[in-house]
Every structure is written in structure tokens, then in C-alpha cells.
Write a protein that holds these residues in place. Sequence first.
Motif, PDB file in Angstrom:
ATOM      1  N   ASP A 117       0.871  -1.181   0.000  1.00  0.00           N
ATOM      2  CA  ASP A 117       0.000   0.000   0.000  1.00  0.00           C
ATOM      3  C   ASP A 117       0.902   1.223   0.000  1.00  0.00           C
ATOM      4  O   ASP A 117       1.883   1.275   0.738  1.00  0.00           O
ATOM      5  CB  ASP A 117      -0.902   0.017   1.245  1.00  0.00           C
ATOM      6  N   TRP A 118       0.558   2.224  -0.840  1.00  0.00           N
ATOM      7  CA  TRP A 118       1.364   3.430  -0.920  1.00  0.00           C
ATOM      8  C   TRP A 118       0.486   4.598  -1.327  1.00  0.00           C
ATOM      9  O   TRP A 118      -0.666   4.428  -1.706  1.00  0.00           O
ATOM     10  CB  TRP A 118       2.542   3.250  -1.878  1.00  0.00           C
ATOM     11  N   THR A 119       1.030   5.793  -1.195  1.00  0.00           N
ATOM     12  CA  THR A 119       0.300   7.007  -1.517  1.00  0.00           C
ATOM     13  C   THR A 119       0.943   7.676  -2.718  1.00  0.00           C
ATOM     14  O   THR A 119       2.166   7.873  -2.747  1.00  0.00           O
ATOM     15  CB  THR A 119       0.327   7.978  -0.317  1.00  0.00           C
ATOM     16  N   GLY A 165      -1.833  12.247  -3.350  1.00  0.00           N
ATOM     17  CA  GLY A 165      -2.355  11.891  -2.037  1.00  0.00           C
ATOM     18  C   GLY A 165      -3.330  10.732  -2.055  1.00  0.00           C
ATOM     19  O   GLY A 165      -3.901  10.393  -1.022  1.00  0.00           O
ATOM     20  N   GLY A 166      -3.535  10.113  -3.215  1.00  0.00           N
ATOM     21  CA  GLY A 166      -4.460   8.982  -3.310  1.00  0.00           C
ATOM     22  C   GLY A 166      -3.828   7.692  -2.816  1.00  0.00           C
ATOM     23  O   GLY A 166      -2.639   7.459  -2.981  1.00  0.00           O
ATOM     24  N   LYS A 167      -4.647   6.864  -2.182  1.00  0.00           N
ATOM     25  CA  LYS A 167      -4.191   5.571  -1.685  1.00  0.00           C
ATOM     26  C   LYS A 167      -4.105   4.603  -2.865  1.00  0.00           C
ATOM     27  O   LYS A 167      -5.032   4.502  -3.659  1.00  0.00           O
ATOM     28  CB  LYS A 167      -5.155   5.013  -0.635  1.00  0.00           C
ATOM     29  N   ARG A 168      -2.985   3.908  -2.985  1.00  0.00           N
ATOM     30  CA  ARG A 168      -2.760   2.952  -4.073  1.00  0.00           C
ATOM     31  C   ARG A 168      -2.317   1.629  -3.485  1.00  0.00           C
ATOM     32  O   ARG A 168      -1.801   1.568  -2.372  1.00  0.00           O
ATOM     33  CB  ARG A 168      -1.692   3.473  -5.028  1.00  0.00           C
ATOM     34  N   ARG A 169      -2.482   0.579  -4.270  1.00  0.00           N
ATOM     35  CA  ARG A 169      -2.063  -0.766  -3.873  1.00  0.00           C
ATOM     36  C   ARG A 169      -1.445  -1.433  -5.086  1.00  0.00           C
ATOM     37  O   ARG A 169      -1.954  -1.306  -6.203  1.00  0.00           O
ATOM     38  CB  ARG A 169      -3.268  -1.561  -3.389  1.00  0.00           C
TER      39      ARG A 169
END
Length: 149
Positions: free
Chosen positions: A82-84, A88-92
Motif C-alpha cells: 500500500d502506498w500514496t 495523495g491517493g491511496k494505491r495498492r
Amino acid sequence: MLNHITIMGRLTRDPELRYTQSQTPVASFTLAVDRDFGGRDGGEKQTDFIDCVAWRQTAEFVSKYFQKGSMAVVSGRLQIRDWTDREGGKRRSAEVVVDNIYFGESKRREGGERSNDFRPAQNSFESVSPSMGASAFSELSDDDGELPF
């Protein structure tokens, strides 16, 4: 529990070797892996593009002996991160953390054709010996002789 994955495919680009702040080598690359089945109507096969990351000696091995188009067999574990992103959106993302990588085909000669002296797959802890050639292997005959079964 078990988290083990083995995939075989071609590198889509040359491996990218970088070093962490503590000078630990890390190589990233992507494998194009064909699925074993076509579409529902028997159409063309689908290809998955799987991100891989190798660390330490394995990273140096990958960057030295593999390049875009090389066939590779990778074994390791699947990791979900999981990263940003910058907005600023959350990504996987999913990637394979490489434990071992093997050559998936014989080495190419200068003229581009494949050589007949297939070298055994080398993992990250073995070194490739330039003196190894066809003399390192003996030819097996097709004669079954007297088999006990």
C-alpha cells in the motif's frame, strides 16, 4: 501458511539496478507472462505483466545477466504494498519478491541464434563460469539398453 510463486516469462525492459541509502542493491523488472488459456471463444492468449523486485546478490545477478527479451523463471513470494501517490491517493500494488531467478532458454550467440550448449540455470548464489561450454556436458544416447522395468 504458504506464500510461494513461480512464474516464467520475458523481461519487458532491462532490469533497473539501484542502491538503497545503506548501499543494498535492488533490481526491479517486469515479466510478460502468458496465461495458459485463451479467451472464452478460444481467442488469443492473454498476457499478464508482473512486477518483480530482487535484492542483494540476486539483484546484481539479474542486472548482469538478463536484459529486455530474456526468458526468465522466477520463484519467490507475492507481496502486496500500500502506498500514496503524488496526489495523495491511496494505491495498492502487487509484486514478486524474487528469491531465485533462472535462465529460461539457452544463451544467444553473437549472430543472434541460440547455442546448443545450454547452460544449467544459475541462481543468485552461483556464478556463471565463462569456461563452461559444451565440454561440460556429455551426450546421452537414445538407446534405453536394458532397463529394469
